[in-house]
Design an enzyme around this catalytic site. Structure first.
Site, short mmCIF file in Angstrom:
data_model
loop_
_atom_site.label_atom_id
_atom_site.label_comp_id
_atom_site.label_asym_id
_atom_site.label_seq_id
_atom_site.Cartn_x
_atom_site.Cartn_y
_atom_site.Cartn_z
N HIS A 344 0.83 -1.20 0.00
CA HIS A 344 0.00 0.00 0.00
C HIS A 344 0.87 1.26 0.00
CE1 HIS A 344 -3.34 -2.66 1.82
NE2 HIS A 344 -3.53 -2.50 0.51
N CYS A 498 35.60 -8.88 85.97
CA CYS A 498 34.96 -7.94 86.91
C CYS A 498 34.08 -6.94 86.16
CB CYS A 498 36.01 -7.21 87.73
SG CYS A 498 36.98 -6.03 86.76
#
Length: 526
Positions: A344, A498
């Site tokens: 086309h 400790c």
């Protein structure tokens, strides 16, 4: 001039302070051995202490690390200390530093790279640096350095120079890390692969003798074949890619008697040489023939005989010449262009406008013929004839964006800024896998879309991203023998001894009431 594409290197550096301890990921059976091998070794001039991570039985916690020490430095010493496999290591990080502007970082990186680039032209001709703005929760600043594709040796030397170095605008702890592996990919259609398979196998056998080189051949979901080359040096990648390019490129065949109209007629006929793959560039009057030497010669003969057999009256009778009204503007066709798929006719400017509209709106995909009751797809050969290379790239990106948007969340773009790659999202309830981006080399989890996180679930990794100290906080809950220093917040575990505690920050602490003193004499008076 080499046709090898640009060399891209990802670099990054920390933007958060180290908290002095790291998590090592390993096989569960190796945890005890790594703890034994790595306890009381020196890293950064300090003795470290290792213990099993009580929350993750495949992890080891390393404490006592100097806060200036980076992950690669730690990994190097650990791998020398143990023969057990270390899968991953990351430092636990805390507060973010003041990030210098991205522009300042880019300028500092360019200054470091400049001595390794050619001096006969501006640095911008050979090297481009992009530093990405970080998200608030990011642990690292990220940058991408793109080198001219010809400067493989120079790029390697420059990256080696900046590895482990802090930029002038950054703190000393912000040491640069560079990617260690470089990649390159090439693709070819299936018909081409069938012809060159034997030569490819021979090339691959020669790759096996190169140290630090690997390759992977895979068939894509579209039927083509992709070769991915990986090497630890840019020069090696360039040397490996060159013969592959020559093998896959093929040869162009042209003939003066072939016009665009004749070529469109030719491609609409049943192929008389089915083994050949023909590609038409109608704009430049070129047919690309891919196949064996015999197939190429047969294709040349058929094309020439077909062109010589046509005359003007044949062309005038072609169905595509009947339409004189453009289906888009509904006016007489001007500067006619005939679509290859359906024949086309349109105004060339109308077709270009249709394509540019699709680029801007990201709508109208897949692109098709606008003639009523047709809808045939617009072929790639037409797109190349109608659009410039830059516009064609924009169209491809818009098409990809439309595909991702219409996928209903099945696909996502790579999260790296400006990266065009797309990956498939893992189905809910299934195993997630990493998406290794071939463009920016980032690894992304296909489940949660964050950085890939092996050995950790998506939910757990999201929690860790939001709060990197979450696992440590969980471990401390309900433990009377674990407290935090009231001055620096450092976590202290009291095993025996400790109540006199000396923190790494230098303060003397009473374990009972957590009161702090500047020296031990004041503590004992207390």
């Amino acid at each position: 001039m080499s046709s090898f594409p640009a060399v891209r290197a990802k670099v990054f550096w920390p933007r958060r302070h180290s908290k002095g301890f790291a998590i090592v990921k390993c096989e569960r059976n190796d945890v005890d051995f790594i703890v034994s091998d790595c306890t009381n070794i020196l890293i950064g001039g300090r003795l470290i202490y290792c213990e099993i991570d009580r929350k993750c039985m495949d992890s080891v916690v390393i404490r006592g690390i100097d806060r200036e020490t980076s992950e690669p430095e730690i990994l190097e010493i650990l791998r020398m200390a143990t023969d057990r496999k270390i899968l991953d290591l990351f430092l636990v990080r805390g507060a973010a530093v003041d990030d210098p502007p991205c522009g300042s970082c880019e300028a500092a990186l360019r200054k470091e790279l400049a001595p390794f680039m050619p001096s006969n032209s501006p640095l911008s001709n050979f090297c481009y640096v992009k530093v990405f703005p970080p998200e608030p929760k990011d642990n690292f600043m990220k940058a991408l350095i793109t080198f001219d594709g010809r400067l493989h040796l120079e790029a390697a030397k420059a990256l080696h120079h900046i590895e482990g170095k802090a930029l002038a605008v950054c703190l000393s702890l912000q040491k640069i890390q560079c990617q260690q592996l470089f990649h390159s990919s090439l693709s070819c259609p299936a018909p081409v692969y069938v012809v060159i398979k034997r030569q490819l196998d021979s090339l691959f056998n020669s790759f096996k003798h190169r140290s630090g080189v690997s390759y992977n051949l895979e068939r894509t979901e579209y039927g083509s074949y992709r070769v991915k080359i990986s090497a630890n040096a840019t020069k090696a990648v360039a040397e490996l890619r060159k013969p592959l390019e020559q093998l896959m490129k093929g040869k162009l065949v042209t003939h003066d008697s072939l016009t665009p109209t004749i070529l469109q007629l030719l491609f609409s006929q049943e192929g008389e040489v089915p083994e050949a793959e023909l590609t038409l560039d109608a704009k430049h009057h070129v047919i690309c023939v891919r196949g064996s030497k015999e197939v190429k010669q047969a294709a040349e003969k058929v094309i020439y005989e077909f062109a010589c057999s046509l005359n003007v009256s044949d062309l005038e009778e072609h169905p595509g010449s009947e339409a004189s009204t453009c289906p888009i503007c509904l006016c007489e066709v001007e500067d006619s262009y005939q679509l290859a798929a359906c024949g086309h006719e349109f105004c060339q400017s109308c077709l270009v406008e249709q394509l540019e509209s699709a680029i801007k709106s990201r709508d109208g995909f897949p692109l098709g013929c606008a003639r009523e009751m047709c809808g045939e797809h617009i072929l790639l050969m037409d797109l190349r004839s109608l659009l410039s290379c830059e516009k064609l790239e924009e169209l491809f990106r818009a098409s990809l964006g439309a595909f991702v948007a219409s996928s209903g969340g099945k696909y996502k773009f790579c999260p790296s800024p400006d990266c065009p790659s797309v990956y498939r999202v893992a189905e809910p309830g299934t195993t997630c896998w990493p998406f290794a981006c071939g463009a920016c080399y980032a690894e992304t989890c296909t489940g949660c879309h964050l950085e890939y996180h092996p050995f950790m679930s998506c939910e757990r990794y999201k929690e860790f991203k939001e709060d990197p100290d979450s696992s440590l906080k969980e471990w401390c809950q309900g433990k009377e023998h674990v407290k935090s220093c009231p001055v620096c917040g450092y976590m202290i575990e009291k095993v025996d001894g400790c109540n006199h505690i000396e923190c790494r920050c230098g303060k003397h602490i009473c374990w009972v009431c957590l009161e702090c003193f500047c020296n031990s004499d004041d503590w004992y008076v207390h």
